[in-house]
Motif scaffolding. Sequence first.
Motif, short mmCIF file in Angstrom:
data_model
loop_
_atom_site.label_atom_id
_atom_site.label_comp_id
_atom_site.label_asym_id
_atom_site.label_seq_id
_atom_site.Cartn_x
_atom_site.Cartn_y
_atom_site.Cartn_z
N ALA A 320 -47.94 -3.03 -28.03
CA ALA A 320 -48.66 -3.47 -26.84
C ALA A 320 -47.71 -3.88 -25.73
O ALA A 320 -47.95 -3.62 -24.55
CB ALA A 320 -49.61 -4.62 -27.18
N ALA A 321 -46.61 -4.52 -26.10
CA ALA A 321 -45.64 -5.00 -25.10
C ALA A 321 -44.98 -3.85 -24.35
O ALA A 321 -44.42 -4.06 -23.27
CB ALA A 321 -44.58 -5.86 -25.77
N HIS A 322 -45.04 -2.64 -24.90
CA HIS A 322 -44.45 -1.47 -24.26
C HIS A 322 -45.51 -0.51 -23.73
O HIS A 322 -45.19 0.60 -23.30
CB HIS A 322 -43.54 -0.73 -25.24
N ASP A 323 -46.77 -0.91 -23.77
CA ASP A 323 -47.86 -0.05 -23.34
C ASP A 323 -47.99 -0.09 -21.81
O ASP A 323 -48.20 -1.16 -21.24
CB ASP A 323 -49.16 -0.53 -23.99
N ASP A 329 -47.42 -1.27 -16.45
CA ASP A 329 -47.97 -0.92 -15.14
C ASP A 329 -49.12 -1.83 -14.75
O ASP A 329 -49.88 -1.51 -13.83
CB ASP A 329 -48.44 0.54 -15.14
N ASN A 330 -49.27 -2.94 -15.42
CA ASN A 330 -50.39 -3.85 -15.17
C ASN A 330 -49.98 -4.85 -14.09
O ASN A 330 -49.01 -5.59 -14.26
CB ASN A 330 -50.75 -4.59 -16.46
N PRO A 331 -50.71 -4.93 -12.97
CA PRO A 331 -50.30 -5.81 -11.87
C PRO A 331 -50.39 -7.30 -12.16
O PRO A 331 -49.89 -8.10 -11.37
CB PRO A 331 -51.25 -5.42 -10.73
N ILE A 332 -51.00 -7.71 -13.29
CA ILE A 332 -50.98 -9.15 -13.60
C ILE A 332 -49.59 -9.58 -14.06
O ILE A 332 -49.29 -10.79 -14.09
CB ILE A 332 -52.04 -9.56 -14.64
N PHE A 333 -48.74 -8.61 -14.42
CA PHE A 333 -47.41 -8.93 -14.92
C PHE A 333 -46.36 -8.71 -13.84
O PHE A 333 -46.51 -7.86 -12.96
CB PHE A 333 -47.06 -8.06 -16.12
N ALA A 334 -45.29 -9.49 -13.95
CA ALA A 334 -44.14 -9.30 -13.06
C ALA A 334 -42.87 -9.57 -13.85
O ALA A 334 -42.80 -10.53 -14.63
CB ALA A 334 -44.22 -10.24 -11.87
#
Length: 399
Positions: A320-323, A329-334
């Motif tokens: 999941a951490a590499h998905d 590509d999830n904008p909640i993450f930076a």
Amino acid sequence: MYRLLSDLSVIEASSFVASPTAGLYLAQMGAEVIRVDQIGGGPDFRRWPVTAANDSLYWENLNRAKKSVALDLSRPEGRELLQALVQATGQFVTNFPVHGFLSHDTLSAKRADLVTVRVMGWADGSPALDYTVNNAVGYPMMTGTGPEPVNHVLPAWDLLTGAYAAFAMMAALRRRDATGEGGEVRVPLSDVAIGTVANLGGIAEVLAAGENRERLGNTVYGLFGRDFATADGERVMIVVVTPRQWRQLLAALGLTGAVAAIEAERGVNFATDDGERFRHRDALFPLFERAIAARDHATLAPLLDAAGIVHSAYRTMHDAAHDPRLVCDNPIFAPGVANPSGMDYPAAGAFATLPQHDRRPPAPAPRNGQHSEEVLAERLRLPHAEIARLVDAGVVGTS
């Protein structure tokens, strides 16, 4: 752009999951959340998972976007400073005991409009944890195939309680805006758990049936849903929730005729009734097992996607951490957040947005005592000489 809750300041004195989660959600929506801890960190400051240097990744992520004040809460002067901060701010989130120096009655004596949200274990004030409350409401005796209980690893009641506590804070503030009245909102973990069980029909179900639900393993209760193995050894969860999905799943797997034969033999109609599909799973599951076992996952997945079927292969958290869809590509993450641990990894920000809301990148967690001097000067108007005296005396900690 408008920042949600940018005019709200909250003092948080808490540990572990539920109460810090309430503060985290408020901070992610723009509130100034000032976490007050013991100098050197509270009881959850080193909670696992930890880095090689023993920095808690758990603490680092549950306390993002907050400020940190460190006080010696074993000393009267440190406790008085925390009380003064709560009274000066007017909003307080905590899981400290009902009685004691942080009781609402004590704190509101000097601030009648104070709003306190208190996360508790049991409603009578006795302690509880997610793992023990979960046992009390019966879910480990429904998980797995039995006969032994099976605990799940997700602290669901802690997380629900934290979210409910943040919601309760906003409700109490609306009441204060309308009436001028403060008050204490108590949110017991046990009530969130048993109330949720009731909201899902569980209490009514067992009382009506006079017995517990059978244990189903990975089968979804009341629906057509289960994990199936593909030809190349992948396990895929498939769940059908609409008549259209059912028709298209049968067509995709070439099972329309075989399922019609079962309907005719048993005098049932699976087309529109979730319950009938569940009741007759003994006949349906073998058909699907064979059809899915004849295809590898690379062939099956696009087939199900084209048919609009809800499905997912089982993956590890490392996967999941590499998905890309979940993390990369999830904008909640930076990436590149200056975490106190020094580790560089994707950091999560707010899960929800409004079009007018300025979506800020995830902020790092504070170091213990990082904002002590700033907050004491701003909130309590303490002169720099007095703050220096408190630091030298070991009452106030700084990073």
